[in-house]
Scaffold this active site. Structure first.
Site, mmCIF file in Angstrom:
data_model
loop_
_atom_site.group_PDB
_atom_site.id
_atom_site.type_symbol
_atom_site.label_atom_id
_atom_site.label_comp_id
_atom_site.label_asym_id
_atom_site.label_seq_id
_atom_site.Cartn_x
_atom_site.Cartn_y
_atom_site.Cartn_z
ATOM 1 N N GLU A 1 0.841 -1.207 0.000
ATOM 2 C CA GLU A 1 0.000 0.000 0.000
ATOM 3 C C GLU A 1 0.874 1.254 0.000
ATOM 4 O O GLU A 1 1.812 1.323 0.800
ATOM 5 C CB GLU A 1 -0.905 0.076 1.241
ATOM 6 C CG GLU A 1 -2.071 -0.844 1.239
ATOM 7 C CD GLU A 1 -2.928 -0.676 2.480
ATOM 8 O OE1 GLU A 1 -3.032 0.446 3.014
ATOM 9 O OE2 GLU A 1 -3.463 -1.698 2.945
HETATM 10 N N1 LIG Z 1 0.618 5.749 14.157
HETATM 11 N N2 LIG Z 1 0.290 6.410 15.181
HETATM 12 N N3 LIG Z 1 -0.849 7.157 15.264
HETATM 13 C C1 LIG Z 1 -1.205 7.869 16.487
HETATM 14 C C2 LIG Z 1 -2.621 8.425 16.429
HETATM 15 O O1 LIG Z 1 -3.163 8.254 15.156
HETATM 16 C C3 LIG Z 1 -4.519 8.642 14.999
HETATM 17 C C4 LIG Z 1 -5.024 8.142 13.656
HETATM 18 O O2 LIG Z 1 -4.314 6.965 13.366
HETATM 19 C C5 LIG Z 1 -4.398 6.367 12.150
HETATM 20 C C6 LIG Z 1 -3.266 5.686 11.756
HETATM 21 C C7 LIG Z 1 -3.256 5.034 10.567
HETATM 22 C C8 LIG Z 1 -4.390 5.067 9.735
HETATM 23 C C9 LIG Z 1 -4.326 4.407 8.454
HETATM 24 C C10 LIG Z 1 -5.260 4.409 7.457
HETATM 25 N N4 LIG Z 1 -4.668 3.755 6.450
HETATM 26 C C11 LIG Z 1 -5.196 3.531 5.095
HETATM 27 C C12 LIG Z 1 -5.715 2.117 5.117
HETATM 28 N N5 LIG Z 1 -4.621 1.135 5.213
HETATM 29 C C13 LIG Z 1 -5.284 -0.104 4.927
HETATM 30 C C14 LIG Z 1 -6.330 0.227 3.895
HETATM 31 O O3 LIG Z 1 -7.556 -0.321 4.311
HETATM 32 C C15 LIG Z 1 -6.418 1.755 3.851
HETATM 33 O O4 LIG Z 1 -7.759 2.188 3.869
HETATM 34 N N6 LIG Z 1 -3.484 3.326 6.807
HETATM 35 N N7 LIG Z 1 -3.251 3.745 8.018
HETATM 36 C C16 LIG Z 1 -5.540 5.737 10.151
HETATM 37 C C17 LIG Z 1 -5.545 6.405 11.360
#
Ligand SMILES: N=NNCCOCCOc1ccc(-c2cn(C[C@@H]3NC[C@@H](O)[C@H]3O)nn2)cc1
Length: 448
Positions: free
Chosen positions: A352
């Site tokens: 991705e």
């Molecule tokens: N990392 N620390 N965060 C700390 C606090 O974060 C608050 C918000 O967090 C997140 C973190 C990551 C994501 C995310 C979304 N996608 C996209 C999808 N991937 C798989 C596929 O289905 C896509 O739709 N990938 N990642 C969303 C919210």
């Protein structure tokens, strides 16, 4: 003009996931998933959007495959909806669900496109969540039964298999932060989920080997690359914790047979421990063949005791951001791929990578130049990574088409193809034609 030539056998693809595109949520014998429940829980998903219809790919997959063929990809990553296969989680097999995916996979193969199958992309049968979810060994054993059904059905048609998509999201985003389904906000629950899915992963890989299934199998962690806001040891340690929770927490057990001790100790300070049972770590560390890596962005972090369990705060450094608010910084992908070498020069696919750019139709076109720029930057880093001798074997853009972006609903658009969610009409964006050209040439041209 700069030209980056890619290896002749480099795989070019796109990625989607069942709950985000299929729709037909009450058709074909499908059972209820935790995302059907979560989406119907007031306040959890923007606008109360759900996956009842989504892109209606359950009925329109032939149109989707025609778009893939025209795009020129040779690889397509998708996921199987467990609730279509075993609707109540670990009971009767739903033949209608298997038949749907056979029709779909056969159509992909007929189009000359290699299927890249993800077993679990977040749509857990609700009945299993009701009985404790991934923290209950019943769910672990139910996953192995489900995986063995899919292995047996599709061996010979599928050569690339992933057990879990983004284990950090499954465990911590969904059970510590409560942002995704099922929406728990408890560190111990999150650690129990992470351990349960790791045991399920290991048992499924053992079954895969025992059953003599064709192809290669792996897992797809998401990357949270972070660099320190200052030169202080505290800020570097905060970055180490953020990176490790997304990566090492899962890949150390798989490749080393043990959790990263510094994080185990960190969580112990917070009163949370890993529920390891005899034999678990041996099961989890069953060797795998490949890694999928999902990369979107990186952060500049500092230590902040008020910034959640990890005490790691991402700073706003004023970088250009995509429309979902993530900084555009491709350098983190390069740095991470070198960080990943500590597990060896394993076969890696970018499963991705993409940008949320919410441009809409203007005179029948979508001029998503910002998405093209994002892809240019990240593909240039991909070339640099390959040039350094790292075994990066392929790239799948997230996503083929606009789809259900989880708690953001349909407002956040990652697709190369625009979807009108009222009419379900698909319209290739300018980035689709740009990517089509990269694939056709197997090289990237960077405009000076
Ligand atoms: N990392 N620390 N965060 C700390 C606090 O974060 C608050 C918000 O967090 C997140 C973190 C990551 C994501 C995310 C979304 N996608 C996209 C999808 N991937 C798989 C596929 O289905 C896509 O739709 N990938 N990642 C969303 C919210």
């Amino acid at each position: 003009m700069t030209i980056f030539q890619f290896p002749q056998d480099f795989r070019w693809g796109t990625a989607t996931a069942s709950y985000q595109i299929e729709g037909a949520a009450q058709e074909g014998g499908r059972g209820v998933s935790i995302w059907d429940t979560f989406a119907r829980t007031p306040g959890k998903v923007f606008n109360g959007d759900n996956g009842d219809v989504a892109c209606d790919s359950y009925h329109r997959y032939e149109e989707d495959i025609a778009l893939m063929k025209k795009l020129g990809i040779n690889t397509y990553r998708f996921s199987i909806a467990w609730p279509r296969i075993i609707p109540d989680g670990d009971g009767e097999i739903n033949r209608e669900g298997l038949d749907f995916y056979h029709r779909f996979v056969d159509a992909l193969l007929d189009a000359g496109i290699e299927p890249f199958l993800t077993l679990y992309h977040w749509d857990l049968p609700q009945t299993l969540e009701d009985d404790g979810g991934w923290g209950n060994r019943r769910t672990v054993n139910a996953f192995v039964k489900y995986a063995e059904v899919i292995f047996k059905e599709f061996s010979g048609k599928i050569n690339f298999w992933l057990t879990f998509n983004e284990p950090w999201c499954i465990a911590f985003l969904s059970n510590m932060l409560g942002i995704h389904a099922p929406g728990n906000k408890d560190v111990q629950t999150a650690i129990n989920v992470a351990h349960g899915l790791l045991v399920a992963h290991g048992k499924a890989v053992q079954s895969f080997r025992r059953m003599g299934i064709t192809g290669q199998i792996g897992i797809a962690p998401n990357v949270c690359w972070a660099e320190p806001y200052s030169k202080s040891a505290e800020d570097q340690a905060a970055c180490d914790r953020s990176i490790a929770l997304n990566t090492d927490w899962f890949l150390d057990p798989i490749y080393k047979g043990s959790y990263p001790q510094f994080l185990v100790d960190w969580f112990a300070e917070a009163g949370a421990t890993v529920p390891i049972q005899d034999g678990d770590m041996e099961i989890i560390s069953e060797p795998i063949d490949l890694l999928g890596i999902n990369y979107y962005t990186m952060g500049i972090n500092r230590h902040n005791p008020e910034a959640g369990v990890l005490q790691s705060e991402e700073m706003n450094m004023g970088l250009i951001k995509t429309d979902i608010g993530w900084p555009v910084e491709s350098r983190g992908l390069y740095e991470f791929m070198h960080y990943l070498q500590k597990y060896g020069n394993v076969d890696v696919y970018i499963t991705e990578n993409g940008a949320c750019i919410n441009d809409d139709l203007e005179n029948g076109k979508i001029n998503d130049d910002r998405r093209i720029s994002y892809y240019e930057q990240h593909l240039a880093q991909i070339h640099r990574i390959i040039n350094d001798g790292i075994n990066l074997k392929g790239y799948m853009a997230w996503s083929l088409m606009d789809n259900y972006e989880w708690a953001e609903g349909y407002r956040m658009r990652f697709g190369l193809v625009h979807v009108d969610f009222r009419s379900l009409v698909r319209t290739p964006k300018e980035s689709y034609y740009w990517y089509q050209n990269v694939i056709r040439n197997n090289w990237l041209e960077i405009r000076n």
